[in-house]
Scaffold this motif. Structure first.
Motif: not given
Lengths: 305, 118
Positions: A143, A200-201, A204, B73, B75
């Motif tokens: 990230s 990478s998500r 997550l 992202q 978030e």
């Protein structure tokens, strides 16, 4: 456990063999009864939770877990093993004698007798704290690295855009052509970084597919253009066979581009110099079929599954 | 980066102030009321979230704040919007003319003053 049938009676008549296996297993093994009392704990269990076996025998197995998970977790666990009488697999945060927390990858199995009643439970576990930490570090690294990669890319993007707009003075045709190559090269890099971030998500758990009306023809042409230099240097003949009036399809253009890019890159890579690549896109009923055929080496039969 | 956008916005006829970090952004914003603020998130010392917090909570700024960042992202986006940002754009995924268009559409009926901290 109940499914294990041992045909070789020579082994089954020697329970000490099993005892030794269990005692020396690198997995934690704890056996407890229906009243949750611990009856047995092997060496690995002692190491993991920090108690000697004699300290925990007779104590409540569930209290040893430390109660650090939310209520629903334990409810689900008990429901699985006690009511459904099925093995439970899960990851739980536990506490060692020292008070230190650790992640346990646990399998808890109810052992049934002939009347299908539960006699004992066997808990097998591994300390997965390190794996979890490495996993997190990896995700954070991907990230962070991606964000750092984006910074110079956005600089290139905006400045080439401004050059193309003539913000720094008029550019001639030839110059424009070159700047456009820089711009599109950079756009490819931007998408690669976006894909990396998407990977990478996935880890997550927030992976987003972003569908939009997409032209397969356009996506394929762009992918082919990127491979232009390789195609020329390998003297490959690329034949495009696109059906006319192909409809737009609601897919994530970035993801579909990665798929087509991979197929074409492989076709170019594994076709010998002077070979042929045929790319066809057509509709078949409700589907769109993209075919990429090459005169390359092919995939060995045994690997085609 | 900021220079590119600053130029582009000046050409479009806006008055633009530029803060090169979060500290300066707060300093500028405490002296003047801006009509629109373009804010990055990754800045040395005081980051964009902290600047956003200052602008919305302490200064109670009514100016729309557009986040322009290379963080993106889910978030980060949710956090910024929750803290009061009006919009969120990832720089690499947004052509510069779109940023200018956005600024235009936000400022159609107001004066022309911008603070950009990028």
């Amino acid at each position: 456990m109940n499914n294990i049938r041992i045909k070789d009676s020579a082994i089954i008549n020697h329970p000490e063999i099993f005892q030794s296996v269990v005692a020396h297993s690198t997995n934690m093994i704890i056996i407890f009864d229906v009243a949750e009392r611990v009856l047995y704990a092997n060496e690995a269990a002692e190491k993991m939770i920090g108690y000697k076996a004699r300290e925990i025998i007779g104590r409540s197995a569930s209290k040893l877990w430390g109660g650090l998970m939310d209520k629903e977790f334990y409810q689900k666990l008990w429901k699985t093993i006690k009511i459904n009488k099925l093995p439970f697999k899960g990851e739980m945060i536990c506490k060692r004698k020292s008070g230190e927390e650790f992640q346990l990858g646990a399998t808890i199995i109810p052992l049934l007798n002939e009347k299908k009643e539960i006699d004992y439970y066997v808990e097998i576990g591994q300390d997965i704290t390190k794996e979890k930490e490495i996993d997190l570090a990896k995700t954070e690294f991907v990230s962070l690295a991606s964000h750092q990669l984006r910074t110079p890319l956005s600089t290139i993007k905006w400045y080439t855009e401004m050059l193309l707009d003539g913000d720094a003075g008029k550019v001639n045709k030839e110059q424009k052509k070159y700047i456009k190559e820089i711009f599109y090269g950079n756009e490819r890099m931007v998408e690669l970084v976006n894909s990396l971030l998407n990977v990478s998500r996935i880890e997550l758990g927030t992976f987003m597919v972003d569908p939009a009306p997409t032209s397969f023809k356009k996506v394929t042409d762009i992918a082919l253009k990127e491979l232009k230099f390789k195609v020329i240097s390998k003297k490959l003949a690329v034949k495009r066979d696109y059906q006319k009036g192909l409809p737009l399809v609601n897919v994530d253009p970035k993801l579909i581009r990665i798929v087509i890019q991979n197929l074409l890159t492989n076709a170019v890579k594994y076709t010998p110099n002077g070979g042929k690549i045929n790319v066809s896109i057509k509709t078949e009923g409700k589907n769109i079929v993209v075919k990429i055929a090459d005169s390359g080496y092919g995939i060995p039969k045994e690997q085609q599954k | 980066m900021a220079f590119a956008l600053q130029n582009k916005l000046k050409v479009a006829g806006f008055n633009v102030d530029h803060a090169e970090n979060g500290e300066n952004a707060i300093l500028l914003a405490s002296k003047k009321d801006y009509d629109l603020i373009l804010l990055d998130l990754m800045m040395p010392r005081i980051n964009g979230f902290e600047v956003l917090q200052y602008l919305k909570k302490e200064k109670k700024s009514k100016a729309p704040i557009i986040i322009l960042s290379n963080l993106g992202q889910e978030e980060d986006v949710q956090k910024a919007l929750k803290m009061g940002a009006s919009d969120f754009y990832i720089k690499t995924n947004t052509p510069i003319f779109k940023v200018v268009d956005k600024v235009l559409s936000y400022l159609k009926k107001t004066n022309k003053k911008i603070n950009s901290s990028l």
